[in-house]
Design an enzyme around this catalytic site. Structure first.
Site, mmCIF file in Angstrom:
data_model
loop_
_atom_site.group_PDB
_atom_site.id
_atom_site.type_symbol
_atom_site.label_atom_id
_atom_site.label_comp_id
_atom_site.label_asym_id
_atom_site.label_seq_id
_atom_site.Cartn_x
_atom_site.Cartn_y
_atom_site.Cartn_z
ATOM 1 C CE LYS A 15 -2.992 1.386 3.976
ATOM 2 N NZ LYS A 15 -4.435 1.758 3.896
ATOM 3 C CG ASP A 22 -5.927 5.222 4.049
ATOM 4 O OD1 ASP A 22 -5.807 5.092 2.876
ATOM 5 O OD2 ASP A 22 -5.214 4.500 4.398
#
Ligand code: ATR
Length: 272
Positions: free
Chosen positions: A73, A109
């Site tokens: 990420k 997220d």
């Protein structure tokens, strides 16, 4: 089988990735909307060492959309053409959209943290404890600050909590500071404690009925932290909600269609 040479390929990359429920979740959504000839979603295990090559492959093969998970990420950011404002501020990308050859990074997220909480409470002005200072905590802190909550990061290693707090302009404390945690309205577990074990990051006695307890851990589905909270009559949110809501937002980015939420939820719950 409706896949043709024109089908857009989407995929999740991570290491490991075999446990991921994203392929079932997205493909069930394509199916439900009758766009399963336009989109297909698969997975590829990509080691950190091969990340750059994988991104070059995405460009070369015109892969349409990519979900990034652990450990990519943060590392993936340097290989993209642009990064949206939210992902920039969080410091991590979980979604890449191939926009006519330009790879654009997003982070969904944080939406996965906001949406399930907003379904049961107002976030503004609430006192929120984020447990842990790892990758997930970045998105959780950002999400809560965006919604004007008062955020305190609690971490076992205090130095890491301090770093995060300075970066985001919030408070920090040790995970042992039980009294401070007791005084919070919302507790979000971003530590890895409880993953595949029956441990909890918090002593059971810290939790009371007025808390809302949200666990980012989704395997097992019922973590020890959530069991303890439920025993006290506390409202709880399961880790699967993050997976679902980040996935709904990503579905919309990849397809341009609103996600068929109930269908995607059903397939995740059947496979968890
Ligand atoms: P991720 O990026 O997936 O969030 P990570 O960066 O490895 O994962 O972070 C894991 C978090 O869980 C850290 O905040 C870690 O605390 P430390 O910074 O003190 O290492 C926390 N954590 C892991 N095991 C823990 C344990 N047994 N007790 C308390 N916190 C723990």
């Amino acid at each position: 089988m409706k896949i043709t040479a024109k089908t857009n390929i989407c995929m999740i990359i991570g290491d490991p990735v075999e446990h991921s429920l994203s392929p079932q979740m997205h493909n069930a959504g394509y199916d439900a909307l009758g766009i399963d000839s336009e989109f297909v979603y698969t997975a590829a295990r990509v080691s950190s060492e091969n990340l750059q090559k994988a991104i070059e492959g995405i460009r070369a093969m015109n892969i349409h959309g990519v979900t990034c998970t652990i450990p990519h990420k943060i590392a993936v950011m340097e290989y993209l053409d642009s990064i949206d404002e939210h992902a920039q501020k969080i410091g991590a990308v979980n979604t890449i959209l191939n926009d006519h050859g330009k790879l654009r990074g997003y982070n969904t997220d944080y939406i996965g943290v906001i949406k399930p909480l907003e379904n049961i409470t107002e976030i503004k002005n609430k006192h929120v404890a984020i447990l842990g200072a790892g990758g997930f905590s970045h998105a959780a802190i950002y999400a809560m600050l965006l919604k004007e909550a008062h955020v305190t990061v609690f971490n076992r290693t205090l130095e890491k909590a301090k770093e995060l707090a300075e970066r985001f302009g919030c408070q920090y404390a040790s995970l042992n500071d039980i009294q401070k945690i007791e005084n919070m309205d919302i507790i979000i577990n971003g530590t890895s404690v409880g993953m595949e074990t029956n441990q909890s990051p918090l002593d059971k006695n810290v939790i009371h009925k007025e808390h809302i307890v949200f666990d980012a851990v989704y395997a097992p589905y019922e973590t020890q932290l959530l069991k303890d909270a439920q025993e006290k009559g506390t409202k709880t949110i399961h880790g699967t909600e993050i997976l679902l809501h980040q996935g709904f937002a990503q579905f919309e980015l990849f397809t341009g269609h609103k996600a068929p939420e109930e269908v995607m939820r059903k397939v995740v719950m059947e496979n968890i």
